[in-house]
Each structure stands twice: as C-alpha cells, then as structure tokens.
Design a protein around this motif. Structure first.
Motif, PDB file in Angstrom:
ATOM      1  N   THR A 190       0.753  -1.105   0.152  1.00 13.80           N
ATOM      2  CA  THR A 190      -0.108   0.031   0.078  1.00 13.80           C
ATOM      3  C   THR A 190       0.859   1.287   0.261  1.00 13.80           C
ATOM      4  O   THR A 190       1.759   1.413   0.787  1.00 13.80           O
ATOM      5  N   PHE A 191       0.521   2.086  -0.789  1.00 19.57           N
ATOM      6  CA  PHE A 191       1.175   3.369  -1.076  1.00 19.57           C
ATOM      7  C   PHE A 191       0.235   4.630  -0.694  1.00 19.57           C
ATOM      8  O   PHE A 191      -0.644   4.734  -1.476  1.00 19.57           O
ATOM      9  N   PRO A 192       0.280   5.462  -0.131  1.00 17.75           N
ATOM     10  CA  PRO A 192      -0.330   6.665   0.148  1.00 17.75           C
ATOM     11  C   PRO A 192       0.098   7.729  -0.953  1.00 17.75           C
ATOM     12  O   PRO A 192       1.054   7.984  -1.124  1.00 17.75           O
ATOM     13  N   ILE A 193      -0.633   8.282  -1.677  1.00 17.56           N
ATOM     14  CA  ILE A 193      -0.543   8.964  -2.710  1.00 17.56           C
ATOM     15  C   ILE A 193      -1.592  10.384  -2.624  1.00 17.56           C
ATOM     16  O   ILE A 193      -2.780  10.340  -2.185  1.00 17.56           O
ATOM     17  N   TYR A 194      -1.015  11.520  -2.816  1.00 19.76           N
ATOM     18  CA  TYR A 194      -1.757  12.830  -2.910  1.00 19.76           C
ATOM     19  C   TYR A 194      -2.136  13.188  -4.251  1.00 19.76           C
ATOM     20  O   TYR A 194      -0.992  13.262  -5.298  1.00 19.76           O
ATOM     21  N   LEU A 195      -3.133  13.940  -4.520  1.00 21.03           N
ATOM     22  CA  LEU A 195      -3.524  14.116  -6.081  1.00 21.03           C
ATOM     23  C   LEU A 195      -4.339  15.557  -5.910  1.00 21.03           C
ATOM     24  O   LEU A 195      -4.802  15.687  -5.135  1.00 21.03           O
ATOM     25  N   GLY A 196      -4.098  16.298  -7.230  1.00 23.61           N
ATOM     26  CA  GLY A 196      -4.668  17.651  -7.133  1.00 23.61           C
ATOM     27  C   GLY A 196      -4.455  18.313  -8.643  1.00 23.61           C
ATOM     28  O   GLY A 196      -3.897  17.774  -9.581  1.00 23.61           O
ATOM     29  N   ALA A 197      -4.893  19.424  -8.622  1.00 22.55           N
ATOM     30  CA  ALA A 197      -4.792  20.340  -9.724  1.00 22.55           C
ATOM     31  C   ALA A 197      -4.509  21.680  -9.077  1.00 22.55           C
ATOM     32  O   ALA A 197      -4.743  22.036  -7.987  1.00 22.55           O
ATOM     33  N   THR A 198      -3.642  22.444  -9.959  1.00 17.67           N
ATOM     34  CA  THR A 198      -3.132  23.763  -9.488  1.00 17.67           C
ATOM     35  C   THR A 198      -2.907  24.733 -10.623  1.00 17.67           C
ATOM     36  O   THR A 198      -3.136  24.321 -11.848  1.00 17.67           O
ATOM     37  N   ARG A 199      -2.902  25.968 -10.181  1.00 16.28           N
ATOM     38  CA  ARG A 199      -2.498  27.060 -11.200  1.00 16.28           C
ATOM     39  C   ARG A 199      -1.276  27.574 -10.918  1.00 16.28           C
ATOM     40  O   ARG A 199      -0.668  28.582 -11.312  1.00 16.28           O
ATOM     41  N   ASN A 200      -0.503  27.150  -9.635  1.00 14.39           N
ATOM     42  CA  ASN A 200       0.650  27.636  -9.089  1.00 14.39           C
ATOM     43  C   ASN A 200       1.929  26.718  -9.571  1.00 14.39           C
ATOM     44  O   ASN A 200       1.899  25.542  -8.929  1.00 14.39           O
ATOM     45  N   PRO A 201       2.714  27.279 -10.062  1.00 13.49           N
ATOM     46  CA  PRO A 201       3.929  26.282 -10.560  1.00 13.49           C
ATOM     47  C   PRO A 201       4.913  25.863  -9.028  1.00 13.49           C
ATOM     48  O   PRO A 201       5.472  25.167  -9.417  1.00 13.49           O
ATOM     49  N   ASN A 202       4.630  26.568  -8.046  1.00 13.12           N
ATOM     50  CA  ASN A 202       5.465  26.219  -6.977  1.00 13.12           C
ATOM     51  C   ASN A 202       4.493  25.788  -5.933  1.00 13.12           C
ATOM     52  O   ASN A 202       4.906  26.171  -4.783  1.00 13.12           O
ATOM     53  N   GLN A 203       3.410  25.162  -6.268  1.00  8.02           N
ATOM     54  CA  GLN A 203       2.521  24.522  -5.419  1.00  8.02           C
ATOM     55  C   GLN A 203       3.194  23.530  -4.369  1.00  8.02           C
ATOM     56  O   GLN A 203       4.155  22.924  -4.658  1.00  8.02           O
ATOM     57  N   THR A 204       2.912  23.737  -2.985  1.00  7.15           N
ATOM     58  CA  THR A 204       3.322  22.700  -2.073  1.00  7.15           C
ATOM     59  C   THR A 204       1.927  22.255  -1.420  1.00  7.15           C
ATOM     60  O   THR A 204       1.090  22.911  -1.557  1.00  7.15           O
ATOM     61  N   ILE A 205       2.151  21.271  -1.031  1.00 10.38           N
ATOM     62  CA  ILE A 205       1.192  20.313  -0.290  1.00 10.38           C
ATOM     63  C   ILE A 205       1.317  20.213   1.133  1.00 10.38           C
ATOM     64  O   ILE A 205       2.404  19.718   1.507  1.00 10.38           O
ATOM     65  N   ASN A 206       0.371  19.844   1.936  1.00  8.48           N
ATOM     66  CA  ASN A 206       0.689  19.261   3.464  1.00  8.48           C
ATOM     67  C   ASN A 206       0.341  17.933   3.445  1.00  8.48           C
ATOM     68  O   ASN A 206      -0.791  17.506   3.140  1.00  8.48           O
ATOM     69  N   THR A 207       1.272  17.074   3.796  1.00 10.71           N
ATOM     70  CA  THR A 207       1.189  15.466   3.822  1.00 10.71           C
ATOM     71  C   THR A 207       1.205  15.187   5.316  1.00 10.71           C
ATOM     72  O   THR A 207       1.407  15.910   6.325  1.00 10.71           O
ATOM     73  N   ASP A 208       1.024  13.796   5.632  1.00  9.48           N
ATOM     74  CA  ASP A 208       1.413  13.193   6.746  1.00  9.48           C
ATOM     75  C   ASP A 208       2.768  13.678   7.354  1.00  9.48           C
ATOM     76  O   ASP A 208       2.919  13.514   8.718  1.00  9.48           O
ATOM     77  N   LYS A 209       3.695  13.584   6.787  1.00  6.67           N
ATOM     78  CA  LYS A 209       5.067  13.895   6.836  1.00  6.67           C
ATOM     79  C   LYS A 209       5.751  15.149   6.674  1.00  6.67           C
ATOM     80  O   LYS A 209       6.694  15.625   6.796  1.00  6.67           O
ATOM     81  N   GLY A 210       4.631  16.257   6.494  1.00  9.34           N
ATOM     82  CA  GLY A 210       5.138  17.542   6.598  1.00  9.34           C
ATOM     83  C   GLY A 210       4.811  18.164   5.089  1.00  9.34           C
ATOM     84  O   GLY A 210       3.891  17.637   4.273  1.00  9.34           O
ATOM     85  N   VAL A 211       5.322  19.396   4.735  1.00  6.59           N
ATOM     86  CA  VAL A 211       5.099  20.143   3.636  1.00  6.59           C
ATOM     87  C   VAL A 211       5.987  19.683   2.521  1.00  6.59           C
ATOM     88  O   VAL A 211       7.353  19.515   2.878  1.00  6.59           O
ATOM     89  N   VAL A 212       5.481  19.288   1.205  1.00  4.71           N
ATOM     90  CA  VAL A 212       6.481  18.834   0.319  1.00  4.71           C
ATOM     91  C   VAL A 212       5.902  19.620  -0.933  1.00  4.71           C
ATOM     92  O   VAL A 212       4.969  20.209  -1.241  1.00  4.71           O
ATOM     93  N   THR A 213       6.779  19.370  -2.208  1.00  7.45           N
ATOM     94  CA  THR A 213       6.485  20.010  -3.340  1.00  7.45           C
ATOM     95  C   THR A 213       6.077  18.903  -4.445  1.00  7.45           C
ATOM     96  O   THR A 213       6.909  17.924  -4.275  1.00  7.45           O
ATOM     97  N   PRO A 214       5.031  18.541  -4.738  1.00 10.55           N
ATOM     98  CA  PRO A 214       4.441  17.445  -5.669  1.00 10.55           C
ATOM     99  C   PRO A 214       5.068  17.651  -7.016  1.00 10.55           C
ATOM    100  O   PRO A 214       5.537  18.883  -7.488  1.00 10.55           O
TER     101      PRO A 214
END
Length: 156
Positions: free
Chosen positions: A119-143
């Motif tokens: 099993t692998f956790p994965i975060y999915l989304g859409a953005t208009r920001n080329p510098n998008q970051t997201i909050n994950t269970d392990k911290g803030v990351v750049t997807p």
C-alpha cells in the motif's frame, strides 16, 4: 493407498491455487510495455494521458489523467508481476481533481494497493501555481506537477 489417492487429488488443486498468473480478470503479457498499452486501451486512454511511471519498493505505479463526467481525474494503476509476465492492475477509481468549470478540487489523499498487497499513500490534485506545495502526513512537500495539464501528484 488412501493417502496416495488423496494427495494425487489435491496436487493439481495446489498447483492451480499457487499459480499467480491465473487471475481471470487480468490480461498477462511478456513485456511491461505491452501490459501498459493494453491497460491504457482498456481505460480508453492514450500514452499521452500517462503522467509518470514510478518505480518504488519493487512495484511500478502508473499515474494517468482521464476525463470524467464531472471534470478531470487522476488515476493510479500498477503493474502486476507473476511468472515472468505483466498485467495492468487498478484497484482504485480515478479521483476527480478538477471540476468541469476548471476549478481545482481540494488535495485528495488516497491509498493505492498493488496486487502484491503493498500500500502506498498518494496525494492528487490540480493547481495553477507552478510552485505548489501540499501538506502531507510527513510535512510540507512539493508535488510533481504536469506542466501541460497542471495536475499534480505526490507519492509518499
């Protein structure tokens, strides 16, 4: 004699049960590329819909985009492997990440389970920001962001 007879009856059953490429719902191929092409055809997709192939922990995950009734979705499939053969394997439905009005949906976290039960956790989304970051269970990351569709994913 009775034990011999019973063991002879059970032997074919054990061989059949242990044969991992006998899954009737999967179509098996000698090459991973052929399995991916077949999976894309089954999903009604083309190679240009594939955003990435990720090799991790002995598994190959395929991230792809597709048109859904309400907008754009991201899907994850994996390559099942058995007896030197490969098959397209998808357990999750694609996730709507952008509505038809082009508004991004909130970041979606989902778990992808492969045929080998990893099993692998994965975060999915859409953005208009080329510098998008997201909050994950392990911290803030750049997807990983697809620069053409502005869809993103992050495998944790």
């Amino acid at each position: 004699m009775r034990k011999w007879f019973l063991s002879m009856l059970l032997f074919p059953l054990m061989i059949t049960a242990c044969s991992s490429a006998d899954d009737p719902e999967l179509r098996w191929f000698d090459r991973p590329e052929a399995a991916i092409q077949d999976g894309l055809a089954l999903e009604g997709l083309t190679q240009s819909d594939v955003l990435d192939e990720i090799d991790t922990d002995g598994e190959t995950l395929i991230v792809y985009k597709m048109t859904l009734p309400d907008g754009t979705g991201l899907g994850i499939a994996s390559l099942a492997k058995a007896d030197g053969q490969f098959a397209w394997y998808r357990t999750n439905n694609p996730v709507l990440v952008q509505n038809s009005n082009q508004e991004p949906a909130p970041v979606v976290k989902t778990d992808v389970t492969t045929r080998s039960n990893k099993t692998f956790p994965i975060y999915l989304g859409a953005t208009r920001n080329p510098n998008q970051t997201i909050n994950t269970d392990k911290g803030v990351v750049t997807p990983m962001i697809d620069q053409e569709s502005w869809l993103f994913y992050y495998l944790e």
